[in-house]
Design an enzyme around this catalytic site. Structure first.
Site, PDB file in Angstrom:
ATOM      1  N   ASP A  20     -14.816  -1.149 -11.582  1.00  0.00           N
ATOM      2  CA  ASP A  20     -13.833  -0.155 -11.148  1.00  0.00           C
ATOM      3  C   ASP A  20     -13.659  -0.182  -9.633  1.00  0.00           C
ATOM      4  O   ASP A  20     -14.609  -0.476  -8.905  1.00  0.00           O
ATOM      5  CB  ASP A  20     -14.298   1.240 -11.601  1.00  0.00           C
ATOM      6  CG  ASP A  20     -13.174   2.252 -11.551  1.00  0.00           C
ATOM      7  OD1 ASP A  20     -11.999   1.858 -11.354  1.00  0.00           O
ATOM      8  OD2 ASP A  20     -13.465   3.462 -11.704  1.00  0.00           O
ATOM      9  N   HIS A  37      -7.044  -6.676  -7.598  1.00  0.00           N
ATOM     10  CA  HIS A  37      -7.382  -7.366  -8.847  1.00  0.00           C
ATOM     11  C   HIS A  37      -7.723  -8.837  -8.575  1.00  0.00           C
ATOM     12  O   HIS A  37      -8.623  -9.393  -9.202  1.00  0.00           O
ATOM     13  CB  HIS A  37      -6.233  -7.262  -9.852  1.00  0.00           C
ATOM     14  CG  HIS A  37      -5.952  -5.850 -10.279  1.00  0.00           C
ATOM     15  ND1 HIS A  37      -6.954  -4.966 -10.608  1.00  0.00           N
ATOM     16  CD2 HIS A  37      -4.786  -5.157 -10.421  1.00  0.00           C
ATOM     17  CE1 HIS A  37      -6.418  -3.793 -10.938  1.00  0.00           C
ATOM     18  NE2 HIS A  37      -5.107  -3.879 -10.825  1.00  0.00           N
ATOM     19  N   LEU A 131     -25.634 -18.170 -20.590  1.00  0.00           N
ATOM     20  CA  LEU A 131     -25.159 -16.781 -20.522  1.00  0.00           C
ATOM     21  C   LEU A 131     -24.126 -16.535 -21.614  1.00  0.00           C
ATOM     22  O   LEU A 131     -23.220 -17.339 -21.822  1.00  0.00           O
ATOM     23  CB  LEU A 131     -24.527 -16.516 -19.146  1.00  0.00           C
ATOM     24  CG  LEU A 131     -23.956 -15.113 -18.941  1.00  0.00           C
ATOM     25  CD1 LEU A 131     -25.072 -14.086 -18.845  1.00  0.00           C
ATOM     26  CD2 LEU A 131     -23.073 -15.052 -17.701  1.00  0.00           C
TER      27      LEU A 131
HETATM   28  C1  FPP Z   1     -10.365  -1.175 -12.218  1.00  0.00           C
HETATM   29  O1  FPP Z   1      -9.792  -1.072 -10.982  1.00  0.00           O
HETATM   30  C2  FPP Z   1     -10.263  -2.500 -12.730  1.00  0.00           C
HETATM   31  C3  FPP Z   1      -9.496  -2.917 -13.783  1.00  0.00           C
HETATM   32  C4  FPP Z   1      -8.189  -2.409 -14.197  1.00  0.00           C
HETATM   33  C5  FPP Z   1     -10.025  -3.957 -14.589  1.00  0.00           C
HETATM   34  C6  FPP Z   1     -10.816  -4.964 -13.858  1.00  0.00           C
HETATM   35  C7  FPP Z   1     -10.002  -6.106 -13.606  1.00  0.00           C
HETATM   36  C8  FPP Z   1     -10.421  -7.191 -12.940  1.00  0.00           C
HETATM   37  C9  FPP Z   1     -11.757  -7.407 -12.378  1.00  0.00           C
HETATM   38  C10 FPP Z   1      -9.471  -8.265 -12.797  1.00  0.00           C
HETATM   39  C11 FPP Z   1      -9.631  -9.214 -13.892  1.00  0.00           C
HETATM   40  C12 FPP Z   1      -9.130  -8.691 -15.151  1.00  0.00           C
HETATM   41  C13 FPP Z   1      -8.149  -9.247 -15.843  1.00  0.00           C
HETATM   42  C14 FPP Z   1      -7.631  -8.557 -17.046  1.00  0.00           C
HETATM   43  C15 FPP Z   1      -7.556 -10.519 -15.441  1.00  0.00           C
HETATM   44  P1  FPP Z   1      -8.694   0.046 -10.803  1.00  0.00           P
HETATM   45  O2  FPP Z   1      -7.388  -0.643 -10.685  1.00  0.00           O
HETATM   46  O3  FPP Z   1      -8.788   1.040 -11.902  1.00  0.00           O
HETATM   47  O4  FPP Z   1      -9.156   0.644  -9.437  1.00  0.00           O
HETATM   48  P2  FPP Z   1      -8.896   2.122  -8.923  1.00  0.00           P
HETATM   49  O5  FPP Z   1      -9.699   3.045  -9.816  1.00  0.00           O
HETATM   50  O6  FPP Z   1      -9.437   2.062  -7.526  1.00  0.00           O
HETATM   51  O7  FPP Z   1      -7.428   2.372  -8.983  1.00  0.00           O
END
Ligand code: FPP
Length: 242
Positions: A20, A37, A131
């Site tokens: 997150d 991301h 893994l």
């Molecule tokens: C949370 O950050 C993260 C996600 C939505 C998923 C995690 C995604 C990745 C690590 C990228 C790789 C994943 C894919 C599907 C290619 P957030 O956007 O909720 O952060 P925030 O809470 O700060 O808004």
């Protein structure tokens, strides 16, 4: 913390991570959320390598929740683009590292080319025993439980399962994670302290560690710190230790 110290510690067999903070990481830098991301993907690669190095056997990553489909379409499209690119470019690398890739979640929401890429990654790495990397994509814990209940109910109706025999062990066999042990350690990054519909059944006895670090900044040192915290906990599984 350095890895030599970590060698003195008990390494959790299964680590699950709620990744997150990508959006906040980008916003703090005045960049679009999608940049967060992109950096999040790099963190995934680092943590896979660190897990192999530390001797973690199972790593389960919450990459896209059932609820994430409700994000603005430009962000969803970007995440799908990143997912495609990740599967295309990383499958071979993961295979060389003896990583077995598995995806849990509702595939029916993905476009057919992504489903094919997922299937290819799973098939290509099927025989690997290093893994065991599980990516939760379009995943929700409650949805997984409902799906398990439906399949179990069908087996009872079809006479394949006796109602009297249903217990927690049998129920576990109906979950998407039936072939892997429950997580020993669950980490959530970015300071949020919620489970957000992740592995609801499986984390009954899991140690929870909440890290303030935003996911794109989460490095092997942070993973080592979480393992250290896990080692400070006493796991009793509801029993009294004498
Ligand atoms: C949370 O950050 C993260 C996600 C939505 C998923 C995690 C995604 C990745 C690590 C990228 C790789 C994943 C894919 C599907 C290619 P957030 O956007 O909720 O952060 P925030 O809470 O700060 O808004």
């Amino acid at each position: 913390m350095v890895v030599t110290e970590l060698s003195q510690q008990h390494i959790p067999r299964h680590i699950a991570i709620i990744m997150d903070g990508n959006g906040r990481w980008a916003q703090l830098r005045g960049k679009p959320r999608t940049d967060g991301h992109r950096r999040g993907i790099e963190a995934v690669k680092d943590i896979v390598d660190a897990s192999i190095e530390f001797g973690v056997k199972y790593l389960t990553l919450f990459a896209f929740s059932s609820e994430n489909w409700k994000r603005p379409s430009v962000e969803v499209d970007d995440l799908m683009w990143l997912l495609r690119r990740f599967l295309q470019s990383e499958t071979e690398t993961m295979h060389r590292k003896n990583v077995r890739i598995r995806v849990i979640g509702d595939r029916s929401n993905f476009s057919s080319d992504i489903v094919k890429l997922i299937e290819h990654s799973e098939e290509k790495t099927l025989g690997n025993d290093g893994l065991y990397l599980t990516a939760a994509l379009s995943y929700g814990g409650r949805q997984e439980i409902i799906s398990a209940v439906k399949n179990l109910y069908k087996d009872v109706i079809d006479g394949k399962l006796l109602y009297e025999n249903i217990d927690t062990k049998i129920f576990t066999d109906y979950l998407a994670t039936s072939d892997i042990p429950d997580p020993d350690l669950l980490i959530r990054t970015s300071g949020e302290k919620r489970i957000s519909n992740f592995l609801l059944w499986q984390i009954a006895y899991t140690e929870l560690v909440f890290s303030e670090v935003l996911w794109p900044d989460f490095k092997r040192e942070n993973l080592a710190l979480a393992i250290e915290e896990y080692n400070r906990r006493e796991r009793r599984f509801g029993e009294v230790m004498v």
